[in-house]
Enzyme design. Structure first.
Site, mmCIF file in Angstrom:
data_model
loop_
_atom_site.group_PDB
_atom_site.id
_atom_site.type_symbol
_atom_site.label_atom_id
_atom_site.label_comp_id
_atom_site.label_asym_id
_atom_site.label_seq_id
_atom_site.Cartn_x
_atom_site.Cartn_y
_atom_site.Cartn_z
ATOM 1 N N GLY A 145 0.769 -1.246 0.000
ATOM 2 C CA GLY A 145 0.000 0.000 0.000
ATOM 3 C C GLY A 145 0.794 1.287 0.000
ATOM 4 C CB ILE A 166 -1.216 4.977 6.325
ATOM 5 C CG1 ILE A 166 -2.117 6.204 6.533
ATOM 6 C CG2 ILE A 166 -1.071 4.194 7.626
ATOM 7 C CD1 ILE A 166 -3.552 5.886 6.919
ATOM 8 C CB VAL A 170 -5.024 -7.577 -3.748
ATOM 9 C CG1 VAL A 170 -3.836 -7.257 -2.860
ATOM 10 C CG2 VAL A 170 -6.006 -6.421 -3.806
ATOM 11 C CE1 TYR A 196 -13.684 5.793 4.629
ATOM 12 C CE2 TYR A 196 -14.814 4.095 5.879
ATOM 13 C CZ TYR A 196 -13.661 4.600 5.321
ATOM 14 O OH TYR A 196 -12.482 3.913 5.453
ATOM 15 C CE LYS A 204 -10.740 0.951 5.515
ATOM 16 N NZ LYS A 204 -9.494 0.329 5.051
ATOM 17 C CB ILE A 237 -4.064 10.624 7.530
ATOM 18 C CG1 ILE A 237 -4.009 10.220 9.016
ATOM 19 C CG2 ILE A 237 -2.709 11.160 7.075
ATOM 20 C CD1 ILE A 237 -3.095 9.042 9.300
ATOM 21 C CB THR A 256 -3.400 9.455 2.184
ATOM 22 O OG1 THR A 256 -4.722 8.919 2.272
ATOM 23 C CG2 THR A 256 -2.715 9.360 3.528
ATOM 24 C CG LEU A 257 -3.528 9.282 -4.311
ATOM 25 C CD1 LEU A 257 -3.236 10.686 -4.834
ATOM 26 C CD2 LEU A 257 -2.581 8.276 -4.966
ATOM 27 C CB SER A 258 -6.934 6.375 -0.240
ATOM 28 O OG SER A 258 -6.200 5.453 -0.939
HETATM 29 P P1 NDP Z 1 -2.949 5.631 -0.154
HETATM 30 O O1 NDP Z 1 -3.708 6.027 -1.378
HETATM 31 O O2 NDP Z 1 -1.627 6.234 0.064
HETATM 32 O O3 NDP Z 1 -2.807 4.041 -0.077
HETATM 33 C C1 NDP Z 1 -3.808 3.158 -0.556
HETATM 34 C C2 NDP Z 1 -3.082 2.053 -1.278
HETATM 35 O O4 NDP Z 1 -3.977 1.003 -1.687
HETATM 36 C C3 NDP Z 1 -2.402 2.566 -2.548
HETATM 37 O O5 NDP Z 1 -1.064 2.159 -2.559
HETATM 38 C C4 NDP Z 1 -3.244 1.875 -3.610
HETATM 39 O O6 NDP Z 1 -2.589 1.741 -4.839
HETATM 40 C C5 NDP Z 1 -3.520 0.565 -2.939
HETATM 41 N N1 NDP Z 1 -4.457 -0.238 -3.727
HETATM 42 C C6 NDP Z 1 -5.668 0.113 -4.213
HETATM 43 N N2 NDP Z 1 -6.163 -0.876 -4.965
HETATM 44 C C7 NDP Z 1 -5.251 -1.889 -4.928
HETATM 45 C C8 NDP Z 1 -5.178 -3.185 -5.516
HETATM 46 N N3 NDP Z 1 -6.136 -3.663 -6.306
HETATM 47 N N4 NDP Z 1 -4.083 -3.944 -5.269
HETATM 48 C C9 NDP Z 1 -3.088 -3.490 -4.502
HETATM 49 N N5 NDP Z 1 -3.083 -2.267 -3.942
HETATM 50 C C10 NDP Z 1 -4.159 -1.479 -4.155
HETATM 51 O O7 NDP Z 1 -3.939 5.951 1.072
HETATM 52 P P2 NDP Z 1 -3.850 5.671 2.653
HETATM 53 O O8 NDP Z 1 -2.448 5.536 3.073
HETATM 54 O O9 NDP Z 1 -4.731 6.675 3.272
HETATM 55 O O10 NDP Z 1 -4.615 4.276 2.803
HETATM 56 C C11 NDP Z 1 -4.040 3.136 3.405
HETATM 57 C C12 NDP Z 1 -5.082 2.385 4.225
HETATM 58 O O11 NDP Z 1 -5.420 3.174 5.358
HETATM 59 C C13 NDP Z 1 -6.388 2.091 3.503
HETATM 60 O O12 NDP Z 1 -6.864 0.821 3.897
HETATM 61 C C14 NDP Z 1 -7.298 3.181 4.040
HETATM 62 O O13 NDP Z 1 -8.676 2.837 3.950
HETATM 63 C C15 NDP Z 1 -6.820 3.213 5.475
HETATM 64 N N6 NDP Z 1 -7.209 4.381 6.246
HETATM 65 C C16 NDP Z 1 -6.944 5.634 5.770
HETATM 66 C C17 NDP Z 1 -7.325 6.744 6.508
HETATM 67 C C18 NDP Z 1 -7.077 8.126 5.985
HETATM 68 O O14 NDP Z 1 -7.749 9.055 6.450
HETATM 69 N N7 NDP Z 1 -6.160 8.338 5.071
HETATM 70 C C19 NDP Z 1 -8.007 6.601 7.812
HETATM 71 C C20 NDP Z 1 -8.193 5.248 8.238
HETATM 72 C C21 NDP Z 1 -7.808 4.182 7.463
HETATM 73 P P3 NDP Z 1 -3.129 2.732 -6.058
HETATM 74 O O15 NDP Z 1 -2.751 4.117 -5.677
HETATM 75 O O16 NDP Z 1 -2.456 2.198 -7.236
HETATM 76 O O17 NDP Z 1 -4.624 2.552 -6.130
#
Ligand code: NDP
Length: 253
Positions: free
Chosen positions: A11, A18, A63, A153, A160, A189, A191-193
């Site tokens: 990730g 994160i 995945v 969400y 989740k 936080i 981030t991109l997602s």
């Molecule tokens: P990022 O976008 O940095 O990380 C998300 C990651 O998931 C990316 O690397 C993304 O790759 C990867 N991903 C998505 N689809 C797939 C796939 N099919 N196969 C493999 N990897 C995949 O965001 P965050 O660091 O915020 O997210 C990390 C985790 O933390 C997530 O589970 C998120 O739900 C959780 N989270 C985040 C919060 C926040 O506020 N940011 C709060 C609480 C939990 P790609 O960019 O190529 O899609």
């Protein structure tokens, strides 16, 4: 703290991820790390970020592609010999499912969100367990929207909830191999997602006003908790969801 331990981190998209904060915390404590990336466009990013880490392994792994998952674990098994921890920090839902009413969630969006954000933990735990020859620790990232309704969400909250339940079932199955499985429920936080969730800015402001610590959590604080969970300091903790959210979840009115 993690000398002679090998970890696999899923990730890392960029330095705000994160997963990257977790990687920095673990690398500082001596862990040897393998990273996966999804798709060629992220390869260069991950390779650049990890270039300064000692003998890091970088492998592709979407995945949704079982062949890629199998190959990633074969490579890590060959390079490391054994695995001690895995950090699962991936999630995805189509953008249109992360706004408006949950009621309108399509079958495709539901399936995609649950497959990538929840099932993938079981998929990766199944692949990792045979490599965790001396026991191990698996950590995933969740969010409060799993248990309370958080506007926009939507289907990700349902994913989740499935993820946190999976943590408990996996912990029960893998305990006999001394493999622990836990979730961190992180506060929002930027981030991109996170930018995919509508009104993220308003959410951050609300948390800073309402949480006991009166601020937002930083990625590194989540990384430090992941470090604790993959280290022997947490050796009797499994099946838990630990909040790292400046206390927001304890508040009522
Ligand atoms: P990022 O976008 O940095 O990380 C998300 C990651 O998931 C990316 O690397 C993304 O790759 C990867 N991903 C998505 N689809 C797939 C796939 N099919 N196969 C493999 N990897 C995949 O965001 P965050 O660091 O915020 O997210 C990390 C985790 O933390 C997530 O589970 C998120 O739900 C959780 N989270 C985040 C919060 C926040 O506020 N940011 C709060 C609480 C939990 P790609 O960019 O190529 O899609």
């Amino acid at each position: 703290m993690l000398e002679n331990k090998n970890g696999m981190i899923f990730g890392v998209a960029n330095k705000r991820s994160i997963a990257w904060a977790c990687a920095e915390a673990c690398a500082e404590q001596g862990a040897r790390l393998a990273f996966t990336y999804q798709g060629e466009r992220l390869k260069e990013n991950v390779e650049k970020l990890t270039a300064d880490l000692q003998s890091a392994v970088v492998v592709p792994c979407d995945v949704t592609n079982q062949q890629e998952v199998d190959t990633a674990f074969e490579t890590v098994g060959r390079e490391f010999g054994k695995l001690d921890f895995l950090i699962h920090s991936i999630a995805f839902a189509p953008k249109e499912a992360l706004e408006g009413e949950f009621l309108t969630t399509s079958r495709d969006a539901f399936r995609t969100a649950l497959e990538i954000s929840a099932f993938s933990l079981t998929q990766l735990a199944f692949a990792a367990a045979p490599l965790m020859k001396d026991g191990g620790s698996i950590v995933t990232m969740s969010y409060y929207g799993s248990e309370k309704v958080v506007q926009n969400y939507n289907v990700m909250g349902v994913a989740k909830a499935a993820l946190e339940s999976s943590v408990r079932y996996l912990a029960a199955d893998l305990g006999k191999q001394n493999i622990r499985v836990n979730a961190i429920s992180a506060g929002p936080i930027n981030t991109l997602s996170a930018r995919g969730v509508k009104n993220m800015g308003a959410m951050l402001k609300h948390i800073a006003e309402k949480s006991p610590l009166q601020r937002n959590v930083e990625a590194r604080e989540v990384g430090n908790t992941a470090l604790f969970l993959v280290s022997d300091l947490s050796s009797a903790i499994t099946g838990e969801t630990i909040y790292v959210d400046c206390g927001y979840n304890i508040m009522g009115i």
